[in-house]
Motif scaffolding. Structure first.
Motif, short mmCIF file in Angstrom:
data_model
loop_
_atom_site.label_atom_id
_atom_site.label_comp_id
_atom_site.label_asym_id
_atom_site.label_seq_id
_atom_site.Cartn_x
_atom_site.Cartn_y
_atom_site.Cartn_z
N LYS A 110 -9.76 15.75 -15.91
CA LYS A 110 -10.32 16.78 -15.02
C LYS A 110 -9.23 17.66 -14.42
O LYS A 110 -9.52 18.59 -13.68
CB LYS A 110 -11.10 16.11 -13.88
N GLY A 111 -7.97 17.34 -14.70
CA GLY A 111 -6.86 18.10 -14.14
C GLY A 111 -6.44 17.60 -12.77
O GLY A 111 -5.61 18.22 -12.11
N ASP A 112 -7.02 16.47 -12.32
CA ASP A 112 -6.67 15.91 -11.01
C ASP A 112 -5.40 15.08 -11.12
O ASP A 112 -5.13 14.46 -12.13
CB ASP A 112 -7.79 15.00 -10.49
N LEU A 113 -4.65 15.06 -10.02
CA LEU A 113 -3.47 14.21 -9.90
C LEU A 113 -3.77 13.08 -8.94
O LEU A 113 -4.65 13.20 -8.08
CB LEU A 113 -2.28 15.01 -9.39
N ILE A 114 -3.03 12.00 -9.07
CA ILE A 114 -3.20 10.87 -8.16
C ILE A 114 -2.85 11.31 -6.74
O ILE A 114 -1.95 12.13 -6.53
CB ILE A 114 -2.35 9.66 -8.61
N ASP A 115 -3.56 10.77 -5.76
CA ASP A 115 -3.28 11.05 -4.35
C ASP A 115 -2.08 10.20 -3.95
O ASP A 115 -2.18 8.98 -3.82
CB ASP A 115 -4.50 10.71 -3.50
N ASN A 116 -0.93 10.84 -3.76
CA ASN A 116 0.30 10.11 -3.45
C ASN A 116 0.22 9.34 -2.15
O ASN A 116 0.96 8.38 -1.95
CB ASN A 116 1.50 11.06 -3.44
N GLU A 117 -0.68 9.71 -1.26
CA GLU A 117 -0.84 8.97 0.00
C GLU A 117 -1.48 7.60 -0.24
O GLU A 117 -1.39 6.72 0.60
CB GLU A 117 -1.68 9.78 0.99
N LYS A 118 -2.16 7.44 -1.39
CA LYS A 118 -2.81 6.16 -1.71
C LYS A 118 -1.88 5.21 -2.45
O LYS A 118 -2.22 4.05 -2.66
CB LYS A 118 -4.06 6.40 -2.57
N ILE A 119 -0.73 5.70 -2.88
CA ILE A 119 0.24 4.84 -3.57
C ILE A 119 1.00 4.03 -2.53
O ILE A 119 1.45 4.57 -1.52
CB ILE A 119 1.20 5.68 -4.43
N PHE A 120 1.14 2.76 -2.77
CA PHE A 120 1.82 1.88 -1.81
C PHE A 120 3.32 1.82 -2.07
O PHE A 120 3.79 2.10 -3.16
CB PHE A 120 1.22 0.47 -1.85
N THR A 121 4.04 1.43 -1.05
CA THR A 121 5.47 1.18 -1.17
C THR A 121 5.68 -0.32 -0.97
O THR A 121 5.37 -0.85 0.09
CB THR A 121 6.26 1.95 -0.09
N PRO A 122 6.15 -1.00 -2.00
CA PRO A 122 6.31 -2.46 -1.90
C PRO A 122 7.27 -2.87 -0.80
O PRO A 122 8.26 -2.21 -0.54
CB PRO A 122 6.88 -2.86 -3.27
N ASP A 123 6.90 -3.97 -0.15
CA ASP A 123 7.78 -4.58 0.85
C ASP A 123 7.51 -6.09 0.87
O ASP A 123 6.85 -6.61 -0.03
CB ASP A 123 7.59 -3.93 2.23
N ASP A 124 7.97 -6.78 1.88
CA ASP A 124 7.84 -8.24 1.94
C ASP A 124 6.42 -8.72 2.22
O ASP A 124 6.15 -9.92 2.14
CB ASP A 124 8.78 -8.81 3.00
#
Length: 171
Positions: A124-138
């Motif tokens: 559809k031409g949509d990109l992933i919402d970068n705010e929904k991507i997590f940043t790994p931590d402990d």
């Protein structure tokens, strides 16, 4: 009927008959294929991303509220990535018993390999919402599974906010 007309009719019949038979046979295959697709859609009515993941990876991910889903899978073979964020009201202890912390960065390495693949547009031409991507931590525990030698399932659970991230990479 002249001899010339008989030769033309015989030649045309010899060429047309196999073509007609081929068209009939191909039509039968196409109809059978379409019937299978319809049966599959009927069998999966009401399914969500977790149900499809469970079937594809032969797992039993407990149902949760799906907060976000992004897929850039497409093409004839369905290559691409699927990213799903699931929220649990309570910790699914039984499901998480095979998860482990990422002490040696094994899972973060897999995550970092898949992350750029999630950045491609979907059909559809949509990109992933970068705010929904997590940043790994402990706070994360992990589990992975490989299928067919190159398809990867990466599950990570944030124990701080009871969120499961499902990342599927299909090649």
């Amino acid at each position: 009927m002249t001899k010339k007309k008989k030769i033309v009719i015989a030649t045309v019949s010899a060429i047309a008959a196999p073509i007609v038979i081929l068209i009939i046979v191909l039509s039968g295959f196409i109809i059978a294929f379409e019937i299978d697709i319809v049966k599959d859609k009927i069998a999966h009515i009401g399914w969500n991303e977790i149900d499809y993941c469970n079937e594809c990876w032969e797992m039993q991910i407990p149902h949760a509220t799906i907060e976000y889903n992004f897929s850039n899978r497409g093409g004839f073979l369905g290559d691409g990535t699927e990213y799903t964020v699931c929220k649990y009201s309570t910790r699914p202890d039984e499901f998480l018993k095979d998860f482990e912390p990422d002490c040696d960065d094994k899972y973060i390495t897999i995550y970092n390999r898949i992350l750029p693949l999630m950045q491609y547009c979907n059909s559809k031409g949509d990109l992933i919402d970068n705010e929904k991507i997590f940043t790994p931590d402990d706070n994360f525990i992990w589990r992975s599974k490989i299928k067919n030698g190159n398809c990867t399932l990466l599950l990570t659970y944030n124990e701080q906010n009871n969120t499961l991230y499902i990342i599927e990479d299909f090649m």
